[in-house]
Design a protein around this motif. Structure first.
Motif, PDB file in Angstrom:
ATOM      1  N   ASP A 244       0.198  -9.662   1.639  1.00 44.90           N
ATOM      2  CA  ASP A 244       0.443  -8.314   2.151  1.00 44.90           C
ATOM      3  C   ASP A 244       1.066  -8.361   3.550  1.00 44.90           C
ATOM      4  O   ASP A 244       2.042  -7.667   3.838  1.00 44.90           O
ATOM      5  CB  ASP A 244      -0.852  -7.507   2.193  1.00 44.90           C
ATOM      6  CG  ASP A 244      -1.369  -7.149   0.805  1.00 44.90           C
ATOM      7  OD1 ASP A 244      -0.597  -7.301  -0.165  1.00 44.90           O
ATOM      8  OD2 ASP A 244      -2.530  -6.729   0.688  1.00 44.90           O
TER       9      ASP A 244
ATOM     10  N   GLN B  62       0.800  -1.214   0.000  1.00 46.05           N
ATOM     11  CA  GLN B  62       0.000   0.000   0.000  1.00 46.05           C
ATOM     12  C   GLN B  62       0.839   1.273   0.000  1.00 46.05           C
ATOM     13  O   GLN B  62       0.289   2.373   0.009  1.00 46.05           O
ATOM     14  CB  GLN B  62      -0.933   0.025   1.224  1.00 46.05           C
ATOM     15  CG  GLN B  62      -2.066  -0.981   1.168  1.00 46.05           C
ATOM     16  CD  GLN B  62      -1.630  -2.361   1.614  1.00 46.05           C
ATOM     17  OE1 GLN B  62      -0.540  -2.533   2.134  1.00 46.05           O
ATOM     18  NE2 GLN B  62      -2.474  -3.361   1.395  1.00 46.05           N
TER      19      GLN B  62
ATOM     20  N   PRO C 139      -9.854  -3.745   6.150  1.00 44.97           N
ATOM     21  CA  PRO C 139     -10.785  -3.944   5.026  1.00 44.97           C
ATOM     22  C   PRO C 139     -11.175  -5.406   4.838  1.00 44.97           C
ATOM     23  O   PRO C 139     -12.340  -5.718   4.573  1.00 44.97           O
ATOM     24  CB  PRO C 139     -10.003  -3.411   3.820  1.00 44.97           C
ATOM     25  CG  PRO C 139      -9.010  -2.458   4.409  1.00 44.97           C
ATOM     26  CD  PRO C 139      -8.617  -3.048   5.720  1.00 44.97           C
TER      27      PRO C 139
ATOM     28  N   THR D 202      -0.542   1.395   9.226  1.00 44.05           N
ATOM     29  CA  THR D 202      -0.896   1.190   7.818  1.00 44.05           C
ATOM     30  C   THR D 202      -1.306  -0.250   7.581  1.00 44.05           C
ATOM     31  O   THR D 202      -2.262  -0.529   6.842  1.00 44.05           O
ATOM     32  CB  THR D 202       0.283   1.567   6.907  1.00 44.05           C
ATOM     33  OG1 THR D 202       0.644   2.934   7.130  1.00 44.05           O
ATOM     34  CG2 THR D 202      -0.085   1.384   5.441  1.00 44.05           C
TER      35      THR D 202
ATOM     36  N   ASN E  86      -4.927  -0.549   9.003  1.00 52.26           N
ATOM     37  CA  ASN E  86      -5.992   0.186   8.316  1.00 52.26           C
ATOM     38  C   ASN E  86      -6.120  -0.134   6.833  1.00 52.26           C
ATOM     39  O   ASN E  86      -7.201   0.025   6.266  1.00 52.26           O
ATOM     40  CB  ASN E  86      -5.786   1.691   8.491  1.00 52.26           C
ATOM     41  CG  ASN E  86      -6.040   2.130   9.920  1.00 52.26           C
ATOM     42  OD1 ASN E  86      -6.762   1.475  10.670  1.00 52.26           O
ATOM     43  ND2 ASN E  86      -5.445   3.239  10.323  1.00 52.26           N
ATOM     44  N   GLN E  87      -5.034  -0.576   6.201  1.00 50.25           N
ATOM     45  CA  GLN E  87      -5.100  -0.792   4.762  1.00 50.25           C
ATOM     46  C   GLN E  87      -5.020  -2.262   4.354  1.00 50.25           C
ATOM     47  O   GLN E  87      -5.301  -2.582   3.201  1.00 50.25           O
ATOM     48  CB  GLN E  87      -3.981   0.005   4.070  1.00 50.25           C
ATOM     49  CG  GLN E  87      -4.127   1.505   4.255  1.00 50.25           C
ATOM     50  CD  GLN E  87      -3.241   2.296   3.307  1.00 50.25           C
ATOM     51  OE1 GLN E  87      -2.939   1.864   2.197  1.00 50.25           O
ATOM     52  NE2 GLN E  87      -2.813   3.470   3.745  1.00 50.25           N
TER      53      GLN E  87
END
Length: 221
Positions: free
Chosen positions: A169, A43, A129, A121, A124-125
């Motif tokens: 990720d 991200q 989600p 990060t 939240n990313q």
């Protein structure tokens, strides 16, 4: 003040000087031996992180949390349990928040990001989600079909595909934490490498768009 003797004034002055010295030492310990590390995660573009001993300790804790959970382990289409992976990811989310709350904020350094920035990060990313999208859907299936197997869930395969993307990720974040902590050969230490990043069709969170291959920059890249 008129009643303070020269001896008392000496003691008071010495106490103030001692307190100031302690503050200076604490500030030095937090900001001294700063190291710049370049990290790239899905991200984010390549960023420069500035770390010291305190932030290295936080990065090490985050590295251990991300690589020792089921949430980062590959889950074949005919193996494993999605519920277990989702629960593990919830645990990673909660532990990350508690680790950040317990740690002292990194000293602000112009031109450099902090380990807290990388951890938040990730929350939240990457994690939020995926969890907010898939956890309610799996809960609904489990509530409406208490005696059914997970493999009978119509969205089972789509969720697993999105899970593989988010695992990739999290793996890249783990390697990033390792670099900030000063861990050598982090990939070899982690052992299991998730499948290459691919796109996931539909509105599945955690994989709605294709991600370019890449990850954390390594020395010499």
């Amino acid at each position: 003040m008129t009643q303070v003797t020269s001896r008392s004034l000496f003691v008071i002055t010495g106490g103030i000087a001692g307190a100031a010295a302690v503050l200076v030492v604490q500030w030095y310990q937090r900001t001294a031996r700063l190291t710049e590390v370049k990290v790239t995660v899905p991200q984010l573009s390549e960023l420069t992180f500035t770390v010291n001993n305190d932030s290295r300790q936080v990065a090490w804790q985050m590295f251990v949390e991300t690589v020792t959970r089921v949430s980062t382990q590959p889950l074949a289409s005919d193996q494993g349990v999605v519920r277990e992976s989702l629960t593990s990811m919830y645990g990673l989310f909660a532990t990350t928040r508690e680790t950040l709350k317990a740690a002292r904020p990194s000293a602000a350094v112009p031109g450099g990001q902090t380990v807290e920035y990388l951890a938040i990060t990730m929350l939240n990313q990457a994690l939020r989600p995926f969890l907010s999208h898939w956890h309610p859907r799996l809960q609904e299936f489990e509530r409406n079909h208490p005696n059914s197997r997970e493999s009978e869930w119509p969205e089972n395969e789509t969720c697993r595909a999105a899970l593989r993307v988010v695992q990739r990720d999290v793996y890249d974040y783990a390697v990033g934490f390792a670099r900030l902590a000063g861990v050598r050969e982090a990939e070899a230490l982690i052992g299991v490498v998730p499948a290459p990043r691919v796109s996931v069709d539909g509105d599945g969170a955690g994989g709605g768009q294709a991600h370019a291959a890449g990850g954390v920059t390594r020395p010499g890249d």
